[in-house]
Design an enzyme around this catalytic site. Structure first.
Site, short mmCIF file in Angstrom:
data_model
loop_
_atom_site.label_atom_id
_atom_site.label_comp_id
_atom_site.label_asym_id
_atom_site.label_seq_id
_atom_site.Cartn_x
_atom_site.Cartn_y
_atom_site.Cartn_z
N CYS A 1 38.23 29.13 42.67
CA CYS A 1 36.83 29.37 43.10
C CYS A 1 35.97 28.11 43.05
CB CYS A 1 36.21 30.45 42.23
SG CYS A 1 37.17 31.96 42.26
N HIS B 1 28.70 30.37 43.36
CA HIS B 1 29.93 31.10 43.68
C HIS B 1 29.64 32.59 43.48
CE1 HIS B 1 33.87 32.59 43.88
NE2 HIS B 1 33.98 32.83 42.58
N ASN C 1 34.18 38.56 46.30
CA ASN C 1 34.52 37.21 45.85
C ASN C 1 35.55 36.61 46.81
OD1 ASN C 1 35.54 34.96 44.53
ND2 ASN C 1 35.76 35.96 42.55
O1 UT7 Z 1 35.76 34.06 40.70
C1 UT7 Z 1 36.36 33.56 39.55
C2 UT7 Z 1 35.72 34.03 38.35
N1 UT7 Z 1 35.79 35.45 38.22
C3 UT7 Z 1 34.83 36.05 37.60
O2 UT7 Z 1 33.92 35.39 37.22
C4 UT7 Z 1 34.94 37.51 37.30
C5 UT7 Z 1 34.50 37.74 35.87
N2 UT7 Z 1 34.58 39.10 35.40
C6 UT7 Z 1 33.86 40.13 35.92
O3 UT7 Z 1 33.16 39.98 36.89
C7 UT7 Z 1 33.88 41.44 35.19
O4 UT7 Z 1 34.49 41.26 33.92
C8 UT7 Z 1 34.60 42.58 35.95
C9 UT7 Z 1 33.77 43.01 37.15
C10 UT7 Z 1 35.97 42.11 36.40
C11 UT7 Z 1 34.76 43.79 35.03
O5 UT7 Z 1 33.50 44.21 34.56
P1 UT7 Z 1 33.29 44.47 33.00
O6 UT7 Z 1 31.91 44.96 32.84
O7 UT7 Z 1 33.67 43.22 32.27
O8 UT7 Z 1 34.29 45.65 32.74
P2 UT7 Z 1 35.50 45.71 31.70
O9 UT7 Z 1 36.64 44.89 32.21
O10 UT7 Z 1 34.98 45.45 30.33
O11 UT7 Z 1 35.90 47.24 31.83
C12 UT7 Z 1 35.00 48.28 31.44
C13 UT7 Z 1 35.65 49.62 31.75
C14 UT7 Z 1 37.09 49.73 31.27
O12 UT7 Z 1 37.29 51.05 30.81
P3 UT7 Z 1 37.26 51.39 29.23
O13 UT7 Z 1 38.33 50.52 28.65
O14 UT7 Z 1 35.88 50.99 28.79
O15 UT7 Z 1 37.53 52.84 29.23
C15 UT7 Z 1 37.90 49.50 32.52
O16 UT7 Z 1 39.16 50.13 32.47
O17 UT7 Z 1 35.70 49.82 33.17
C16 UT7 Z 1 37.03 50.14 33.58
N3 UT7 Z 1 37.26 49.61 34.91
C17 UT7 Z 1 36.95 50.29 36.04
N4 UT7 Z 1 36.43 51.53 36.21
C18 UT7 Z 1 36.23 51.91 37.49
C19 UT7 Z 1 37.74 48.39 35.27
N5 UT7 Z 1 37.77 48.28 36.61
C20 UT7 Z 1 37.28 49.45 37.11
C21 UT7 Z 1 37.06 49.93 38.39
N6 UT7 Z 1 36.52 51.16 38.56
N7 UT7 Z 1 37.33 49.20 39.50
#
Ligand code: UT7
Length: 330
Positions: free
Chosen positions: A116, A255, A286
């Site tokens: 990225c 980004h 993204n």
């Molecule tokens: O471009 C290069 C750099 N990339 C980035 O900068 C991306 C950085 N990360 C992010 O943008 C975020 O961490 C994500 C969007 C990937 C995830 O968001 P989050 O708020 O960090 O969610 P999380 O990974 O902590 O997950 C929270 C919950 C989990 O469930 P439990 O364990 O709390 O029950 C996940 O299993 O959300 C669940 N989850 C989803 N639920 C519905 C993860 N993906 C999904 C989904 N739909 N697509």
């Protein structure tokens, strides 16, 4: 060091594939919801390239638009720098394929693999060549077909990414163009955001394919935290190196990975910075190295950038790698 030749952006363009994949479409593919995707990321839809549409095809389309805006003949391009982590093939480089398709018969070129952060890495590399006087007309392209390295069974990642390309023309100018840049990498945390297989460490095999090891793997929460801190520091350093303060930035093109990351970074930079951010991640998701040039192209087309404006670009991604740059618009 005082520069006598500056590198300025004289043309910008982008290309987005026709097919739109909405959050509603993804609800039918994995256990997710439009509400979760929108509130956690800001993404509503993303573009997906056709089966016969390659990264190089998208790069060519974006490059043609940038060349047209710069009124530059492809035959006069001297260097092509392509930021991509989804090249058409391992070699030759995507830059070679784009050179041929454009008919840029005097150009050399190569790919830059920095996920990225790739576009800012490529912009800085191109600017150094232009400022040194070795290259007069450079094309800098960010192009990605991330849909082929997406695990469409994993809701953790498949809702995030999209395909597309953006390009700029960089030419010598007596006035400052690229006013500052700052680049960095930290390979100690390579495995929080990576594609494990397909290189010499895990060559392609039935097993790597079955285990989806040719797809993007990401520790989302960890990446998020590091992204916010690193993008803030890179942005602040790029602004300082340009001899400016955050309130003097007219437009911020970050980004486009996650609305919440951008919002957190902008708020840390200053009270009104978020008002100056150009965002289109709701429509593209993204697109890795393509995200900044696509956003820049749309910002310019929408009249959000005028002559003399100071544009802050900042990116973070796999590597880990990052970059910040301040560009003064001609
Ligand atoms: O471009 C290069 C750099 N990339 C980035 O900068 C991306 C950085 N990360 C992010 O943008 C975020 O961490 C994500 C969007 C990937 C995830 O968001 P989050 O708020 O960090 O969610 P999380 O990974 O902590 O997950 C929270 C919950 C989990 O469930 P439990 O364990 O709390 O029950 C996940 O299993 O959300 C669940 N989850 C989803 N639920 C519905 C993860 N993906 C999904 C989904 N739909 N697509």
């Amino acid at each position: 060091m005082t520069k006598t030749i500056h590198a300025a952006i004289t043309g910008v363009g982008h290309y987005a594939p026709a097919k739109v994949l909405t959050n509603a479409d993804l609800e039918k593919m994995v256990d997710t919801s439009d509400e979760w995707i929108r509130t956690r990321t800001g993404i509503r839809e993303r573009r997906i390239a056709a089966n016969d549409e390659m990264t190089s095809d998208m790069g060519v389309a974006a490059a043609r638009a940038a060349l047209a805006q710069a009124k530059l003949d492809p035959a006069d391009v001297e260097a092509i720098y392509v930021a991509t982590c989804t090249p058409d093939m391992i070699f030759p480089s995507t830059a070679c394929l784009i050179q041929a398709a454009l008919g840029a018969k005097r150009a050399y070129g190569f790919d830059i693999s920095s996920a990225c952060a790739g576009f800012i890495m490529a912009l800085d590399t191109a600017a150094a060549a232009v400022e040194s006087g070795r290259v007069r007309n450079a094309l800098v392209i960010g192009a990605e077909k991330l849909s082929v390295v997406t695990d469409w069974t994993s809701r953790d990642t498949c809702v995030l990414f999209g395909d597309g390309a953006g390009a700029v023309v960089l030419q010598p100018s007596p006035r400052p163009g690229l006013r500052s840049s700052l680049l960095g990498v930290d390979g100690n945390q390579a495995e929080i955001l990576y594609i494990p297989a397909g290189g010499c460490k895990q060559p392609s095999s039935e097993e790597t394919v079955r285990a989806h090891r040719h797809a993007i793997h990401m520790s989302g929460r960890e990446t998020f935290k590091i992204a916010v801190n690193t993008m803030q520091e890179a942005a602040q350093e790029a602004i300082a190196r340009a001899g400016l303060t955050a309130d003097q930035i007219d437009c911020m093109i970050p980004h486009q990975a996650n609305y919440r990351i951008v919002d957190a970074v902008a708020k840390r930079l200053g009270p009104n910075v978020m008002d100056k951010v150009f965002l289109n991640l709701d429509r593209y998701g993204n697109t890795s190295a393509a995200s900044i040039p696509i956003a820049l192209s749309e910002a310019v087309a929408a009249g959000k950038v005028k002559s003399g404006d100071k544009i802050l670009m900042v990116a973070f991604g796999g590597g880990l790698s990052w970059g910040g740059a301040v560009v003064e618009w001609l």
